[in-house]
Design a protein around this motif. Structure first.
Motif, PDB file in Angstrom:
ATOM      1  N   LYS A  64      36.660  46.018  62.323  1.00 57.26           N
ATOM      2  CA  LYS A  64      36.491  44.721  62.989  1.00 57.26           C
ATOM      3  C   LYS A  64      37.836  44.176  63.459  1.00 57.26           C
ATOM      4  CE  LYS A  64      33.449  41.517  61.893  1.00 57.26           C
ATOM      5  NZ  LYS A  64      32.608  40.527  61.193  1.00 57.26           N
ATOM      6  N   GLU A  67      39.037  46.033  66.519  1.00 61.65           N
ATOM      7  CA  GLU A  67      38.335  45.606  67.739  1.00 61.65           C
ATOM      8  C   GLU A  67      38.862  44.259  68.218  1.00 61.65           C
ATOM      9  OE1 GLU A  67      36.651  47.447  69.654  1.00 61.65           O
ATOM     10  OE2 GLU A  67      36.431  49.097  68.229  1.00 61.65           O
ATOM     11  N   GLU A  88      31.513  45.339  73.514  1.00 59.57           N
ATOM     12  CA  GLU A  88      30.337  46.040  72.987  1.00 59.57           C
ATOM     13  C   GLU A  88      30.602  46.591  71.583  1.00 59.57           C
ATOM     14  OE1 GLU A  88      28.333  50.104  74.265  1.00 59.57           O
ATOM     15  OE2 GLU A  88      27.729  48.474  75.614  1.00 59.57           O
ATOM     16  N   ALA A  89      31.771  47.200  71.397  1.00 53.59           N
ATOM     17  CA  ALA A  89      32.120  47.769  70.085  1.00 53.59           C
ATOM     18  C   ALA A  89      32.270  46.670  69.032  1.00 53.59           C
ATOM     19  CB  ALA A  89      33.406  48.584  70.191  1.00 53.59           C
ATOM     20  N   ILE A  91      30.770  43.773  68.942  1.00 55.33           N
ATOM     21  CA  ILE A  91      29.428  43.289  68.598  1.00 55.33           C
ATOM     22  C   ILE A  91      28.744  44.280  67.658  1.00 55.33           C
ATOM     23  CG2 ILE A  91      27.132  42.825  69.561  1.00 55.33           C
ATOM     24  CD1 ILE A  91      28.654  41.494  71.965  1.00 55.33           C
ATOM     25  N   LYS A  92      28.926  45.578  67.901  1.00 60.03           N
ATOM     26  CA  LYS A  92      28.354  46.596  67.005  1.00 60.03           C
ATOM     27  C   LYS A  92      28.991  46.520  65.614  1.00 60.03           C
ATOM     28  CE  LYS A  92      26.893  49.944  70.445  1.00 60.03           C
ATOM     29  NZ  LYS A  92      27.135  51.238  71.091  1.00 60.03           N
ATOM     30  N   ARG A  93      30.234  46.051  65.541  1.00 63.26           N
ATOM     31  CA  ARG A  93      30.929  45.922  64.251  1.00 63.26           C
ATOM     32  C   ARG A  93      30.607  44.616  63.543  1.00 63.26           C
ATOM     33  NH1 ARG A  93      34.094  50.113  62.342  1.00 63.26           N
ATOM     34  NH2 ARG A  93      35.019  51.331  64.007  1.00 63.26           N
ATOM     35  N   LYS A  97      28.732  37.524  70.260  1.00 67.81           N
ATOM     36  CA  LYS A  97      29.332  37.420  71.595  1.00 67.81           C
ATOM     37  C   LYS A  97      30.294  36.231  71.634  1.00 67.81           C
ATOM     38  CE  LYS A  97      28.344  37.153  76.488  1.00 67.81           C
ATOM     39  NZ  LYS A  97      27.351  37.062  77.539  1.00 67.81           N
TER      40      LYS A  97
END
Length: 184
Positions: A64, A67, A88-89, A91-93, A97
């Motif tokens: 995190k 990113e 995008e990465a 948010i996946k972590r 937004k």
């Protein structure tokens, strides 16, 4: 004068060493992002970058945090490609937004992450010569010299990808991140 865009190479347009690396990436990620394919024009650059980034992925900073660092450095450099991919990465972590936007603005509440982002931003903006007070704040947040060196490495990795995009103008293959000036 308009800038010529690079073509994203196909597997047949890169050398055999790059082809092998890109095939591994495809198996791992499900597809090869345009940026990595383009770096594949040089197998040495692709291999060196991926090895450097992989080593940094085992360092002090969490996924995190990495990113978040990628987002603020890409914001400094105005890299639409990396902002899209790292939003995008992130948010996946686990970031929302709204949190990715706050990170890009450098407005986070977590004291340690704030110190990290402000130092990363200063390093990127000042070509490696950060504001001394931000370095002190980083140490006061509990970090040691090792973390400074790794942070510089993470900034350098993002500068590399930011510059690849700036030079090549390849198509962005992620949902585009909103420009901060378009957000109220």
């Amino acid at each position: 004068m308009s800038r010529r865009s690079f073509e994203v190479p196909t597997a047949e347009q890169v050398g055999s060493d790059s082809r092998v690396i890109l095939e591994r990436l495809k198996k791992h990620l499900g597809e090869v992002p345009n940026l990595y394919a383009t770096i594949g024009y040089s197998s040495h650059a692709l291999k060196g970058f991926l090895e450097f980034e992989d080593e940094l992925n085992h360092g002090i900073f969490s996924g995190k945090e990495r990113e978040a660092i990628a987002l603020i450095v890409s914001e400094v450099n105005g890299c639409a490609y990396c902002l899209a991919g790292h939003t995008e990465a992130a948010i996946k972590r686990g970031f929302s937004k709204a949190e990715t936007i706050a990170i890009r603005k450098g407005e986070v509440e977590n004291r340690k992450l704030y110190a990290t982002l402000q130092l990363a931003k200063s390093i990127a903006e000042n070509k490696g010569v950060p504001d001394e007070s931000l370095l002190i704040r980083f140490f006061m947040a509990g970090y040691k010299e090792e973390a400074v060196i790794e942070l510089i490495g993470l900034v350098a990795a993002r500068v590399f990808t930011n510059y690849i995009y700036a030079t090549t103008n390849i198509p962005i293959d992620f949902p585009e991140a909103e420009p901060l000036d378009a957000i109220f």
